[in-house]
Design a protein around this motif. Structure first.
Motif, PDB file in Angstrom:
ATOM      1  N   VAL A 138       0.843  -1.199   0.000  1.00 50.56           N
ATOM      2  CA  VAL A 138       0.000   0.000   0.000  1.00 50.56           C
ATOM      3  C   VAL A 138       0.874   1.243   0.000  1.00 50.56           C
ATOM      4  CG1 VAL A 138      -1.729   1.279   1.268  1.00 50.56           C
ATOM      5  CG2 VAL A 138      -1.901  -1.164   1.089  1.00 50.56           C
ATOM      6  N   TYR A 175       9.120   1.694  16.103  1.00 47.68           N
ATOM      7  CA  TYR A 175       7.795   1.122  15.853  1.00 47.68           C
ATOM      8  C   TYR A 175       6.683   2.075  16.255  1.00 47.68           C
ATOM      9  CZ  TYR A 175      10.024  -3.196  14.693  1.00 47.68           C
ATOM     10  OH  TYR A 175      10.787  -4.125  14.075  1.00 47.68           O
ATOM     11  N   VAL A 176       7.044   3.126  16.985  1.00 45.11           N
ATOM     12  CA  VAL A 176       6.047   4.155  17.246  1.00 45.11           C
ATOM     13  C   VAL A 176       6.036   5.142  16.085  1.00 45.11           C
ATOM     14  CG1 VAL A 176       5.315   5.938  18.851  1.00 45.11           C
ATOM     15  CG2 VAL A 176       6.414   3.870  19.696  1.00 45.11           C
ATOM     16  N   PRO A 202       4.134   3.640  12.458  1.00 47.69           N
ATOM     17  CA  PRO A 202       2.684   3.785  12.258  1.00 47.69           C
ATOM     18  C   PRO A 202       2.294   5.238  12.027  1.00 47.69           C
ATOM     19  CG  PRO A 202       3.120   2.531  14.244  1.00 47.69           C
ATOM     20  CD  PRO A 202       4.427   3.007  13.749  1.00 47.69           C
ATOM     21  N   LEU A 257       2.933   6.029   8.552  1.00 47.11           N
ATOM     22  CA  LEU A 257       1.904   5.364   7.772  1.00 47.11           C
ATOM     23  C   LEU A 257       0.615   6.184   7.767  1.00 47.11           C
ATOM     24  CD1 LEU A 257       1.784   2.604   6.396  1.00 47.11           C
ATOM     25  CD2 LEU A 257       0.659   1.748   8.415  1.00 47.11           C
ATOM     26  N   LEU A 258       0.224   6.639   8.967  1.00 49.84           N
ATOM     27  CA  LEU A 258      -0.996   7.440   9.064  1.00 49.84           C
ATOM     28  C   LEU A 258      -0.877   8.682   8.212  1.00 49.84           C
ATOM     29  CD1 LEU A 258      -1.885   7.304  12.857  1.00 49.84           C
ATOM     30  CD2 LEU A 258      -2.854   6.040  10.966  1.00 49.84           C
ATOM     31  N   MET A 266      -1.131   7.895   4.532  1.00 46.50           N
ATOM     32  CA  MET A 266      -2.491   7.567   4.115  1.00 46.50           C
ATOM     33  C   MET A 266      -3.356   8.817   4.036  1.00 46.50           C
ATOM     34  SD  MET A 266      -2.968   4.514   3.299  1.00 46.50           S
ATOM     35  CE  MET A 266      -1.357   4.355   2.619  1.00 46.50           C
ATOM     36  N   LEU A 267      -3.090   9.773   4.968  1.00 43.80           N
ATOM     37  CA  LEU A 267      -3.886  10.988   4.949  1.00 43.80           C
ATOM     38  C   LEU A 267      -3.525  11.856   3.754  1.00 43.80           C
ATOM     39  CD1 LEU A 267      -3.922  11.929   8.725  1.00 43.80           C
ATOM     40  CD2 LEU A 267      -5.717  10.868   7.384  1.00 43.80           C
ATOM     41  N   PRO A 318      -3.446   8.645  -0.190  1.00 41.83           N
ATOM     42  CA  PRO A 318      -4.019   7.318   0.072  1.00 41.83           C
ATOM     43  C   PRO A 318      -3.735   6.296  -1.025  1.00 41.83           C
ATOM     44  CG  PRO A 318      -5.749   8.961  -0.233  1.00 41.83           C
ATOM     45  CD  PRO A 318      -4.469   9.690  -0.206  1.00 41.83           C
ATOM     46  N   PHE A 327      -9.189  -2.349  13.298  1.00 40.11           N
ATOM     47  CA  PHE A 327      -8.202  -3.154  14.002  1.00 40.11           C
ATOM     48  C   PHE A 327      -7.806  -2.547  15.343  1.00 40.11           C
ATOM     49  CE2 PHE A 327      -7.413  -5.337   9.967  1.00 40.11           C
ATOM     50  CZ  PHE A 327      -7.332  -6.623  10.436  1.00 40.11           C
ATOM     51  N   ALA A 360      -8.046   9.997  12.391  1.00 41.15           N
ATOM     52  CA  ALA A 360      -7.475   9.046  11.437  1.00 41.15           C
ATOM     53  C   ALA A 360      -8.467   8.585  10.378  1.00 41.15           C
ATOM     54  CB  ALA A 360      -6.925   7.842  12.192  1.00 41.15           C
ATOM     55  N   ALA A 410      -7.128   2.263   2.218  1.00 44.08           N
ATOM     56  CA  ALA A 410      -6.418   3.319   2.944  1.00 44.08           C
ATOM     57  C   ALA A 410      -6.901   3.378   4.382  1.00 44.08           C
ATOM     58  CB  ALA A 410      -6.625   4.658   2.247  1.00 44.08           C
ATOM     59  N   LEU A 419      -8.287   0.958   6.025  1.00 47.96           N
ATOM     60  CA  LEU A 419      -7.877  -0.271   6.713  1.00 47.96           C
ATOM     61  C   LEU A 419      -6.432  -0.177   7.176  1.00 47.96           C
ATOM     62  CD1 LEU A 419      -8.926  -3.225   7.276  1.00 47.96           C
ATOM     63  CD2 LEU A 419      -7.392  -3.843   5.452  1.00 47.96           C
ATOM     64  N   ILE A 420      -5.572   0.313   6.274  1.00 50.31           N
ATOM     65  CA  ILE A 420      -4.166   0.454   6.632  1.00 50.31           C
ATOM     66  C   ILE A 420      -4.037   1.451   7.778  1.00 50.31           C
ATOM     67  CG2 ILE A 420      -1.928   1.278   5.803  1.00 50.31           C
ATOM     68  CD1 ILE A 420      -2.487  -1.325   4.620  1.00 50.31           C
ATOM     69  N   THR A 421      -4.844   2.497   7.727  1.00 51.45           N
ATOM     70  CA  THR A 421      -4.819   3.460   8.816  1.00 51.45           C
ATOM     71  C   THR A 421      -5.209   2.791  10.126  1.00 51.45           C
ATOM     72  OG1 THR A 421      -5.516   5.066   7.200  1.00 51.45           O
ATOM     73  CG2 THR A 421      -5.632   5.727   9.485  1.00 51.45           C
ATOM     74  N   ILE A 475      -4.843  -0.313  10.920  1.00 57.54           N
ATOM     75  CA  ILE A 475      -3.701  -1.113  11.358  1.00 57.54           C
ATOM     76  C   ILE A 475      -2.641  -0.203  11.956  1.00 57.54           C
ATOM     77  CG2 ILE A 475      -1.844  -2.629  10.570  1.00 57.54           C
ATOM     78  CD1 ILE A 475      -3.746  -3.641   8.417  1.00 57.54           C
ATOM     79  N   GLY A 476      -2.432   0.963  11.306  1.00 59.19           N
ATOM     80  CA  GLY A 476      -1.439   1.909  11.817  1.00 59.19           C
ATOM     81  C   GLY A 476      -1.797   2.381  13.213  1.00 59.19           C
ATOM     82  N   VAL A 477      -3.062   2.725  13.417  1.00 62.19           N
ATOM     83  CA  VAL A 477      -3.486   3.189  14.742  1.00 62.19           C
ATOM     84  C   VAL A 477      -3.257   2.084  15.769  1.00 62.19           C
ATOM     85  CG1 VAL A 477      -5.472   3.860  16.122  1.00 62.19           C
ATOM     86  CG2 VAL A 477      -5.167   4.818  13.855  1.00 62.19           C
ATOM     87  N   PHE A 494      -1.128  -0.421  15.657  1.00 60.94           N
ATOM     88  CA  PHE A 494       0.310  -0.570  15.922  1.00 60.94           C
ATOM     89  C   PHE A 494       0.809   0.571  16.799  1.00 60.94           C
ATOM     90  CE2 PHE A 494       1.943  -3.390  12.216  1.00 60.94           C
ATOM     91  CZ  PHE A 494       1.119  -4.388  12.671  1.00 60.94           C
ATOM     92  N   PHE A 495       0.311   1.765  16.508  1.00 63.68           N
ATOM     93  CA  PHE A 495       0.769   2.906  17.298  1.00 63.68           C
ATOM     94  C   PHE A 495       0.410   2.699  18.760  1.00 63.68           C
ATOM     95  CE2 PHE A 495      -0.167   6.981  19.276  1.00 63.68           C
ATOM     96  CZ  PHE A 495       1.088   7.545  19.227  1.00 63.68           C
ATOM     97  N   GLU A 545      -0.222  -0.040  20.312  1.00 65.54           N
ATOM     98  CA  GLU A 545       0.515  -1.155  20.892  1.00 65.54           C
ATOM     99  C   GLU A 545       1.962  -0.782  21.183  1.00 65.54           C
ATOM    100  OE1 GLU A 545      -0.058  -4.300  18.103  1.00 65.54           O
ATOM    101  OE2 GLU A 545      -2.209  -4.310  18.530  1.00 65.54           O
ATOM    102  N   TYR A 546       2.634  -0.245  20.172  1.00 66.47           N
ATOM    103  CA  TYR A 546       4.058  -0.001  20.365  1.00 66.47           C
ATOM    104  C   TYR A 546       4.304   1.178  21.291  1.00 66.47           C
ATOM    105  CZ  TYR A 546       5.101  -3.540  16.975  1.00 66.47           C
ATOM    106  OH  TYR A 546       5.200  -4.748  16.336  1.00 66.47           O
TER     107      TYR A 546
END
Lengths: 463, 374, 266
Positions: A376, A417-418, A421, A424-425, A428-429, A432, B83, B148, B159, B161-163, B165-167, B169-170, B172-173
């Motif tokens: 993606v 890893y923080v 993401p 990534l966000l 995507m914003l 996309p 997610f 988000a 997009a 969905l990936i977001t 997953i990103g949220v 992961f954010f 969690e990590y």
């Protein structure tokens, strides 16, 4: 000093990626056929071959030790191998999702299958047991033949419930597997004496035969993953897109669980279940990694720009229209799923023999989102984007960010890893459709159809 | 021009009653019989243990049901697999942990009203802990939705969905960082005392140091609380969706967003509300889960979240009773597999059940069939 | 044309076609025979079951009862893609193009079943692959020429105007190399000028590609203008058939259209 080393690693990353594209560009250059006397000389083919060889040796040179100076140190080369295998997995997923539109979360499972299968072959071989190679090899060949045979039988049946076809294939696969186990047992006394044991390697355990075994291990591992994906995909691909994604997610979790229980529920004590399989021979070298990756790239590119590739894309765009244009939708989906899984399996084999240690945790479903994120990120339906994102991903996340953050404080690397993401966000914003959308560069680009002369004129006139 | 000739190879249409059509069903029946055999064997061998396992499965299933509600509602409305929902569940558990550990929120009734009965006091205390967790989770979920997901409402679904997953992961990590929740298992202090009973010729309370008679089934007040809370939540949600104005707006939005907008429904508000409701139930689930299994950690939300999601899909995503039934199935599958097959295989069995159910009913048990129009 | 071809086998024979959706009878006992080279219209008010007939002929729905024969071979039970390969091409009522692709690719996709090379050829990228690929591209461009779309060939198809999209769909259906072309409301959403163009074009492709065409249409003037024979459906049943002139005067048809049809034609 710090800044210098950071800059240096950045330059290295960019150089490697730029280099890869340079190579792909060279491969794509079309040179007109030159006639020498009566013989036609296809220069472009020659150029492709030369390009590939040169490319290979340049990186080989970068990996060579010149009195203590290596342009790419062992850490970098490790990243390179990881990037190669990640590229294969991600390209496979892009074929399934980006090009064919089947939202799959199971790619990581096939990657794991390929990795474990290939690792088991070489591990056993090294320890004087030929059955890994023979059983897997004969198994995948017999399995493939059985699948073809059953397909032939089913080809004139219509409205066959998919579960019934699945059951037939399953029975076929089980028979092929059992036959392969017996064949392996039968062959073992003829081969094993030449293998020796780990203390005294036999004739067939020297470095050259071993690399051949490695090649077959990776290829058979890939084919095995592909055949499993055939069996799994056959019933599941008939589900709607989200449901298919969830079923494939389930598949990769089932595979993960089987890995954790490989020594208890599955009969593979050498895989050591959740403790992880250690002592896999580290046979992945630059030539092999490069060879496998380039093969995958070329095969995929050739599929995409062919009529089959167009049919794959048409299924993504509109299934009903595709069906009405004479395209066998079910078959196309299955084919791209199987080929995509084959790529994942090959990637797994390369990874296993680079890292030398396989733990089920590396195949957890959370890690399994990575290929999805990569495609993606790079842009669905763009091979260029996938390759860039896969290399960039490994080099930045595993390489540079870890190095840089490691210099700040020993705890800081977990911050990456923080950060990712968040990146990534942000991406995507802002964009996309991914970094490259569906743009292709150079070699990977489908042939541009030139406007024919008369139309150019007409086009100009009317436009 | 092509001729038909190459297709003149005779084809056979497999009739639904022929042997070939039945082969697949035989496989399923075989699997079903095998499962029945394992269950029946164990039921006959030790009925009380079996009943105990079923009760444990129920406890788990009811918690999953609470989480699954959030998944199913959000999917029903925005067609997004959220997610991050499992991590909201985790945050709920942690909020209650800090409320109990650092604020002592669960004892405020005893501090403010010293004469209050201990029973009423702990009920009030627990409810306030749960309410706090709910409020924080609702705020978190709405923030996530606004920041988000909302900007991506017209972007391709992947997009979003990936977001998601990103949220996830954010959360969690970020939670895994040493100064946040860290990666440790943290033992959780319950806001009230656990009381256990056993069933053997009637219900008796278990006293400390007294062994229960063999063959008895035990359960605790936690079990009762979970069941009561989940059932109340279900009833509340059914009422909300069927009878209230916002519920009708939610159904309209899930059916057709542009039209709902034209009918004067504030779609953005409805979506935020849905996320909020889902998060509130996830928080409730998180607190109850932590009370029932008193050891929490940052990644605790991953698998329950996934299981709850699977439960929602199993029941037919978008359907509230479906989520409930699916969650009960998942709970039983997990509990019974862990006791009778093998503990590590429980995820594999749970997902195999999901795949098999989807093959038989492609949109889940209560799901409406997907329409395809030529 | 069909009067003097009695001894010739019909191209399409539909007999007793019936479709139930649950308890709803969408099409009941539909019969139709089409001879080679004919241009036949299928009309009827909304919900009469015309598109359901198309979907059964092309295999998207399995008929509850009845047979569909093309050149004497029964097609019922074949998958849609096999029916297309057997020689029936179609367009859709609500345009179903491959939206993200170029016009040329849309048409080239339809050559898939007659590509003449297999996956292995394309993986090896051998001589056969490149030769056939050139042929496909050439043929596709010819079709675009015919449909006057050449200048759009590298455009993304979703950016084209509506009328052009309809034409791309026809070009794509023709790329399947059909003997029978089914057009589902080809003139829907077109302006009068475009409709006249389209009518010419349909005549042109019928004559030059030796096609047989069955078309569904709402716009009476298209049907009356180009069809040689017309079948009228209402509530899943055939209520009339005949030449345009006969249909215009048919009482049942006028009733079915509640006078609207008659007003349009008159």
């Amino acid at each position: 000093m710090e800044l210098k080393s950071i800059l240096f690693s950045l330059v290295k990353i960019i150089a490697v990626i730029a280099y890869l594209y340079g190579l792909l560009w060279v491969l794509g250059v079309k040179v007109p056929v030159i006639k020498v006397g009566s013989r036609k000389l296809n220069i472009s083919l020659l150029l492709n071959a030369v390009g590939a060889v040169v490319a290979f040796y340049v990186i080989q040179l970068a990996l060579t030790d010149f009195n203590g100076f290596k342009l790419l140190n062992s850490f970098d080369s490790g990243l390179l191998y990881q990037a190669c295998s990640m590229t294969m997995v991600a390209l496979g997923l892009n074929l399934i999702y980006g090009f064919n539109g089947q939202f799959s979360l199971g790619q990581w499972g096939f990657y794991g299958i390929g990795a474990y299968a290939a690792a088991d072959v070489t591990f056993r071989w090294m320890n004087g047991d030929s059955r890994g190679l023979t059983v897997l090899g004969i198994g995948v060949i017999l399995g493939g033949l059985t699948i073809l045979l059953i397909r032939k039988f089913l080809s004139n049946l219509r409205r066959m419930p998919v579960l019934s076809s699945f059951t037939l294939y399953l029975i076929g696969a089980v028979i092929a597997g059992v036959a392969a186990v017996f064949a392996g047992k039968f062959l073992a006394p003829f081969i094993d004496p030449y293998l020796g044991n780990s203390l005294e390697p036999g004739v067939l355990n020297q470095s050259f035969p071993m690399s051949i075994v490695f090649f077959f291990a990776v290829v058979f591992g890939g084919i095995f993953a592909a055949e499993v994906s055939f069996l799994f995909g056959l019933p599941v691909l008939s589900l709607g897109s989200d449901y298919f994604g969830i079923a494939t997610l389930g598949f990769s979790i089932v595979i993960y669980t089987l890995m954790v229980n490989s020594d208890t529920i599955l009969p593979f004590p050498e895989m050591k279940g959740g403790r992880g399989m250690i002592g896999i021979p580290k046979l992945t070298t630059w030539p092999w990694a490069f060879f496998f990756m380039l093969t995958v790239i070329i095969i995929m590119r050739n599929i995409i720009r062919s009529s089959t590739g167009r049919s794959i894309i048409s299924v993504r765009e509109d299934e009903i229209a595709a069906r009405s244009m004479g395209i066998d939708v079910a078959e196309t989906k299955l084919m791209s799923f199987v080929v995509g899984s084959l790529f994942a399996g090959l990637g797994g084999g390369v990874y296993a023999h680079y890292i030398g240690f396989l733990s089920p945790n590396a195949f957890d479903f959370l890690v399994g989102f990575n290929p999805l994120i990569i495609i993606v990120f790079g842009g669905l339906g763009s091979m260029t984007g996938t390759i860039t994102a896969a290399f960039g991903w490994i080099f930045f996340l595993e390489g540079m960010l870890r190095e840089i953050l490691g210099k700040i404080s020993p705890e800081a690397p977990s911050w990456r890893y923080v950060l990712y993401p968040l990146t990534l966000l942000l991406l995507m914003l802002v964009r996309p459709q991914g970094l490259l959308g569906n743009i292709e560069w150079g070699f990977l680009k489908a042939k541009i159809t030139p406007l024919r002369n008369n139309e150019t004129k007409e086009g100009v006139k009317t436009a | 021009m092509q001729s038909v000739s190459k297709h003149q190879k005779p084809i056979t249409i497999v009739s639904p009653n022929s042997f070939l059509a039945w082969i697949g069903k035989f496989l399923l029946i075989l699997l079903g019989l095998l499962a029945l055999y394992v269950l029946a064997k164990n039921l006959i061998a030790k009925p009380s243990l079996f009943a105990q396992n079923v009760l444990d499965g129920l406890k788990l299933g009811f918690v999953y049901a609470l989480i699954a509600l959030g998944y199913t509602m959000v999917y029903g409305i925005v067609k997004l697999i959220n997610f991050a929902h499992g991590d909201v569940f985790m945050v709920g558990a942690f909020v209650s942990y800090f409320a109990i550990e650092n604020l002592g929120l669960h004892v405020w009734p005893m501090v403010v009203f010293p004469n209050i009965t201990p029973m009423l006091g702990s009920i009030l205390g627990t409810i306030s802990v749960i309410l706090l967790a709910m409020v924080i989770c609702v705020l978190l979920a709405i923030t996530i939705e606004r920041v988000a997901y909302k900007p991506l409402r017209d972007a391709p679904r992947i997009a979003a969905l990936i977001t998601a997953i990103g949220v996830s992961f954010f959360l969690e990590y970020f939670g895994l960082l040493q100064f946040v929740f860290s990666a440790r298992f943290i033992s959780y202090k319950r806001p009230f005392e656990e009381v256990t009973w056993y069933i053997n010729d009637g219900i008796h309370a278990i006293e400390k140091g007294v062994a229960t008679p063999p063959g008895s089934i035990t359960f605790s007040n936690i079990f009762v609380i979970i069941i009561v809370a989940t059932v109340l939540a279900q009833i509340f949600l059914q009422y909300l969706v069927r009878k209230t104005k916002i519920g009708i707006a939610m159904r309209a939005t899930s059916f057709d967003k542009p039209t709902a907008r034209l009918m004067g429904i504030n779609v953005d508000q409805v979506i935020s509300f849905t996320f909020g409701i889902g998060a509130a139930f996830a928080a409730l689930g998180g607190v109850l889960f932590a009370i029932a299994y008193p050891s929490i950690r940052t990644l605790m939300g991953v698998y329950p979240g996934l299981k709850a999601f699977v439960a929602a899909v199993l029941g037919g995503i978008g359907s509230i009773p479906g989520a409930f039934v699916g969650a009960l199935i998942m709970g039983q599958a997990e509990s019974l597999t862990a006791s009778y097959i093998s503990t590590p295989m429980r995820d594999a069995i749970a997902f195999s059940i999901l795949i098999i159910v989807l093959l038989i009913r492609p949109t889940g048990i209560f799901g409406e069939p997907e329409k395809e129009k030529a | 044309m069909n009067e003097n071809s009695m001894e010739v086998l019909p191209l399409l024979e539909v007999e007793g076609l019936t479709k139930f959706f649950g308890g709803l009878r969408a099409v009941n006992d539909f019969n139709m025979t089409i001879f080679k080279g004919e241009l036949v219209g299928l009309i009827g008010p909304n919900g009469a079951g015309k598109t359901t007939v198309f979907n059964q002929i092309t295999g998207i729905y399995l008929p509850t009862k009845g047979t569909v024969k093309l050149n004497g071979t029964n097609l019922v039970g074949f998958e849609p893609h096999e029916i297309t390969r057997a020689g029936i091409g179609r367009t859709f009522q609500n345009i179903r193009l491959f939206n993200g692709l170029s016009v040329l690719d849309n048409v080239r996709i339809a050559f898939h079943s007659s590509a003449g090379y297999n996956l292995l050829d394309s993986i090896l990228s051998n001589e056969r692959y490149s030769q056939k690929e050139r042929e496909i591209t050439g043929q596709a461009q010819d079709l675009l020429d015919v449909m006057k779309l050449s200048r759009f060939q590298n455009e993304i198809v979703k950016n084209l105007p509506y009328g052009e999209q309809r034409r791309v769909e026809i070009a794509r259906a023709m790329a399947c190399q059909p003997q029978l072309l089914l057009l589902d409301e080809p003139a829907a959403g077109m302006n009068p000028r475009e409709i006249i163009q389209l009518m010419d074009m349909i005549h042109f492709i019928r004559d030059n590609f030796k096609l047989t065409i069955l078309l569904i249409e709402h716009q009476m003037r298209v049907v009356m203008g180009i069809c040689e024979r017309i079948t009228v459906m209402d509530f899943g049943e055939i209520i009339a058939r005949g030449t345009p002139k006969e249909i215009q005067d048919n009482r049942l048809v006028i009733e079915a259209y509640l006078g609207k049809g008659a007003a349009n034609v008159a």
